[in-house]
Write an enzyme that holds these catalytic residues in place. Structure first.
Site, mmCIF file in Angstrom:
data_model
loop_
_atom_site.group_PDB
_atom_site.id
_atom_site.type_symbol
_atom_site.label_atom_id
_atom_site.label_comp_id
_atom_site.label_asym_id
_atom_site.label_seq_id
_atom_site.Cartn_x
_atom_site.Cartn_y
_atom_site.Cartn_z
ATOM 1 N N ASP A 152 2.942 7.982 9.058
ATOM 2 C CA ASP A 152 2.899 9.116 8.123
ATOM 3 C C ASP A 152 1.893 8.894 7.005
ATOM 4 O OD1 ASP A 152 4.596 7.074 7.026
ATOM 5 O OD2 ASP A 152 5.352 8.524 5.577
ATOM 6 N N GLU A 197 7.301 6.135 6.013
ATOM 7 C CA GLU A 197 7.211 5.074 5.010
ATOM 8 C C GLU A 197 7.017 5.646 3.622
ATOM 9 O OE1 GLU A 197 5.067 2.019 2.470
ATOM 10 O OE2 GLU A 197 4.425 4.005 3.031
HETATM 11 ZN ZN ZN Z 1 0.988 2.732 3.365
#
Ligand code: ZN
Length: 410
Positions: free
Chosen positions: A81, A176
């Site tokens: 992401d 994340e």
């Molecule tokens: Zn990163």
């Protein structure tokens, strides 16, 4: 290797994988699925074994050992992401060959310029091949450069079987940037003893210390009465909230701290007479100082509760992650191996505490000690994000060298 890295990074960044905090699903956006499936195909194409993607979008694969002896299984991780701070839709990567140290015109139409006057670190990249944005999106080198580097290192090891290595596991993980990366990570199934996230910034970054982190929400309930007749009756929620902020140490704030100095950060504040809300994050590398900071907030709230009544002020505080050094120090040699692997390719390791967290902060406490290694990128999370392809080569070589060093040192 350079060409492969450019091709891979350019391909990955064109898929919009911005995560979305308001969606509880994992992954939180469809674009992450799209990239996950593409990575599965690519891992199969380069001949990796056990290539899987689970129902939460975690991609995993194995490069089998090519040595006879027992070597620890190590892992390499990157996240699919991109940050929520700036748009990642319609990324048009631009390649600047032989950077000449001058201004880079990112977007002629909008006159957006990446300039060494504003970003002096550009001076480190004279003669390098850079990849930039077109000035209207982030680049997403955070963390697609990490994916490209891991993928390129795997392919290299696959096609150069004379380089000895143990079993290597890789994982590409979702979400994340919204702090959920490790939440559904199956450490047992991954089956590595140690791992490295390839998710750092400039050349040489090697990190194994992160903050201890907590979040606090304080809600103040007031009592709104017509101001003409408020004497002795009105309880002003915002004024009480301001007392809370005033009692925190002013110098322990992000704008006054660096290195190992922790802070209280007032993320947001909203309020009127009737109700006020304060949102804080609390950060410190030192566990004792971290606990003291949390106690500080608790005691301010208690003091005000005794004055205004307990129901008037509510505190919700929860820990977010801890300093991974606690779990990595007992196996510090994994940091040393990474440092040596960098020196092998003339990279001076820069071992600094992270003023934030990584997936590794949580994974280390889930039983997988995970330091963090540079990708080569700069100015993450914004339109001036760029990366040196020359330094991506160094990151890729570092991964290869780590794999080889584990067969010699363990
Ligand atoms: Zn990163």
């Amino acid at each position: 290797m350079k060409q492969k890295l450019i091709e891979r990074l350019s391909k990955y960044v064109q898929i919009d994988t911005q995560s979305n905090e308001s969606n509880p699903d994992c992954p939180s956006t469809d674009g992450q699925w799209e990239l996950a499936h593409l990575l599965v195909e690519e891992l199969k194409d380069i001949g990796m074994h056990d290539v899987t993607v689970d129902e939460n979008g975690y991609v995993m694969a194995t490069l089998p050992s090519n040595v006879d002896k027992d070597v620890p299984v190590i892992g390499f991780l990157a996240h699919v992401d991109t940050a929520t701070d700036f748009t990642g839709k319609g990324v048009k990567p631009q390649v600047v060959e032989q950077y000449n140290g001058k201004d880079i015109l990112l977007n002629k139409e909008k006159n957006i310029v990446l300039s060494p006057d504003e970003y002096p670190s550009l001076a480190n990249y004279n003669g390098h091949t850079l990849i930039t944005t077109d000035g209207t999106t982030l680049l997403g080198a955070d963390n697609k450069a990490g994916i490209a580097e891991i993928m390129t290192a795997l392919e290299y090891l696959m096609t150069n079987p004379d380089i000895p290595h143990g079993t290597i596991r890789v994982a590409f993980t979702p979400d994340e940037e919204i702090g959920r990366g490790p939440h559904k990570f199956d450490v047992d199934r991954f089956g590595a003893q140690f791992a490295y996230t390839i998710d750092g910034g400039p050349l040489g970054e090697l990190q194994y210390e992160s903050f201890n982190a907590a979040a606090a929400k304080i809600t103040v309930q007031g009592n709104n009465v017509h101001p003409g007749t408020a004497k002795g009756k009105m309880v002003h929620a915002t004024k009480i909230a301001m007392k809370i902020q005033a009692q925190l140490p002013a110098e322990q704030a992000p704008e006054y701290t660096e290195g190992y100095e922790g802070f209280f950060h007032l993320l947001s504040f909203e309020g009127d007479v009737e109700e006020a809300k304060l949102y804080y994050i609390i950060r410190d590398h030192d566990r004792n100082k971290f606990n003291k900071k949390k106690q500080w907030i608790t005691s301010i709230v208690k003091e005000l509760q005794s004055q205004y009544g307990e129901e008037c002020i509510q505190l919700e505080m929860k820990d977010q992650y801890y300093n991974m050094a606690e779990k990595i120090e007992p196996v510090k040699y994994i940091v040393d191996i990474a440092a040596e692997a960098m020196k092998d390719v003339d990279v001076e390791p820069l071992i600094q505490p992270i003023r934030g967290g990584t997936d590794g902060s949580q994974l280390s406490f889930m039983g997988l000690p995970t330091p963090n290694i540079f990708t080569g990128g700069e100015n993450f999370h914004g339109k001036f994000e760029y990366i040196s392809v020359d330094n991506m080569v160094k990151a890729t070589e570092t991964i290869i060298n780590i794999a080889e060093r584990f067969t010699k040192q363990c």
